[in-house]
Scaffold this motif. Structure first.
Motif, short mmCIF file in Angstrom:
data_model
loop_
_atom_site.label_atom_id
_atom_site.label_comp_id
_atom_site.label_asym_id
_atom_site.label_seq_id
_atom_site.Cartn_x
_atom_site.Cartn_y
_atom_site.Cartn_z
N MET A 5 10.50 -20.33 6.24
CA MET A 5 11.13 -19.33 7.09
C MET A 5 10.34 -18.02 7.03
N ALA A 6 10.67 -17.15 7.93
CA ALA A 6 9.96 -15.87 8.05
C ALA A 6 10.47 -14.85 7.02
N ARG A 7 9.59 -13.94 6.69
CA ARG A 7 9.95 -12.78 5.88
C ARG A 7 9.53 -11.54 6.65
N HIS A 8 10.19 -10.45 6.37
CA HIS A 8 9.85 -9.18 7.00
C HIS A 8 9.21 -8.29 5.95
N SER A 9 8.17 -7.57 6.33
CA SER A 9 7.47 -6.68 5.41
C SER A 9 7.50 -5.26 5.97
N TYR A 10 7.75 -4.30 5.09
CA TYR A 10 7.82 -2.89 5.47
C TYR A 10 6.93 -2.10 4.52
N ALA A 11 6.05 -1.27 5.07
CA ALA A 11 5.19 -0.39 4.27
C ALA A 11 5.94 0.92 4.07
N CYS A 12 6.42 1.15 2.88
CA CYS A 12 7.27 2.31 2.59
C CYS A 12 6.46 3.42 1.92
N PRO A 13 6.43 4.61 2.54
CA PRO A 13 5.72 5.72 1.91
C PRO A 13 6.44 6.20 0.66
N ILE A 14 5.67 6.67 -0.29
CA ILE A 14 6.24 7.27 -1.50
C ILE A 14 6.08 8.78 -1.37
N ARG A 15 7.18 9.47 -1.45
CA ARG A 15 7.18 10.92 -1.29
C ARG A 15 7.19 11.61 -2.65
N TRP A 16 6.60 12.79 -2.69
CA TRP A 16 6.57 13.55 -3.94
C TRP A 16 7.99 13.79 -4.45
N ALA A 17 8.92 14.01 -3.55
CA ALA A 17 10.31 14.28 -3.93
C ALA A 17 11.00 13.07 -4.55
N ASP A 18 10.38 11.89 -4.47
CA ASP A 18 10.96 10.68 -5.05
C ASP A 18 10.78 10.59 -6.56
N MET A 19 9.93 11.48 -7.10
CA MET A 19 9.60 11.43 -8.53
C MET A 19 10.70 12.08 -9.37
N ASP A 20 10.84 11.59 -10.58
CA ASP A 20 11.74 12.25 -11.53
C ASP A 20 10.91 13.09 -12.50
N VAL A 21 11.56 13.66 -13.47
CA VAL A 21 10.90 14.55 -14.41
C VAL A 21 9.82 13.83 -15.23
N TYR A 22 9.87 12.51 -15.31
CA TYR A 22 8.90 11.73 -16.08
C TYR A 22 7.70 11.29 -15.24
N GLY A 23 7.69 11.64 -13.94
CA GLY A 23 6.55 11.32 -13.10
C GLY A 23 6.57 9.93 -12.50
N ALA A 33 -0.88 5.65 -1.03
CA ALA A 33 -0.67 4.37 -0.35
C ALA A 33 0.80 3.99 -0.39
N PRO A 34 1.31 3.41 0.69
CA PRO A 34 2.71 2.96 0.66
C PRO A 34 2.89 1.76 -0.25
N VAL A 35 4.12 1.50 -0.62
CA VAL A 35 4.47 0.31 -1.37
C VAL A 35 5.04 -0.70 -0.37
N GLU A 36 4.78 -1.98 -0.58
CA GLU A 36 5.29 -3.01 0.32
C GLU A 36 6.69 -3.44 -0.10
N ILE A 37 7.56 -3.55 0.87
CA ILE A 37 8.89 -4.11 0.62
C ILE A 37 9.01 -5.35 1.49
N GLU A 38 9.08 -6.49 0.83
CA GLU A 38 9.21 -7.76 1.53
C GLU A 38 10.66 -8.19 1.44
N MET A 39 11.23 -8.66 2.56
CA MET A 39 12.63 -9.02 2.55
C MET A 39 12.90 -10.28 3.36
#
Length: 140
Positions: free
Chosen positions: A1-19, A72-78
């Motif tokens: 069957m098919a899968r869907h892939s999404y290239a998700c950008p990582i934003r600076w605001a997504d980081m926590d205090v530990y980086g 680089a974005p991270v891939e999300i496969e679903m």
């Protein structure tokens, strides 16, 4: 069957205090990927699943590796791991190639907001999700 892939950008605001990417950001990533996936149902008119209403019933996330900020974005496969008359379960892998940062699943239900109650999947919705239906993926 098919899968869907999404290239998700990582934003600076997504980081926590530990980086590293904060755990809450992973939920946002899954939402972005899920919206991208479901809007393929009827891209010219909007899709019935969102237009007619849907709700998240449950999320599960299993964190496997730390994800750090990069350009680089991270891939999300679903894919769909379970399809019932009134729910759909979407499984995900957040990854780069063979490196898996998280596995997750979301159970969603169609919902009639006008009546304030759940509804059944339409034939069109079921037909769309069936194209992506496969056995439960890693981590489930």
């Amino acid at each position: 069957m098919a899968r869907h892939s999404y290239a998700c950008p990582i934003r600076w605001a997504d980081m926590d205090v530990y980086g590293v990417v904060n755990n809450v950001s992973f939920l946002r990533y899954l939402e972005e990927a899920r919206v991208d996936f479901v809007f393929r149902m009827a891209p010219t008119e909007g899709d019935a699943f969102f237009r007619d209403g849907s709700v998240v019933v449950r999320h599960e996330i299993r964190y496997r590796r730390q994800l750090v900020h990069r350009h680089a974005p991270v891939e999300i496969e679903m894919w769909v791991s379970e399809l019932q008359s009134a729910t759909v379960t979407i499984d995900y892998e957040v990854k780069d190639g063979d490196t898996v940062y998280a596995t997750a699943s979301t159970v969603m239900a169609p919902f009639d907001y006008g009546r304030g109650r759940p509804r059944r999947l339409t034939d069109a919705e079921t037909g769309f999700f069936e194209k992506y239906l496969e056995e439960a993926g890693p981590g489930r």
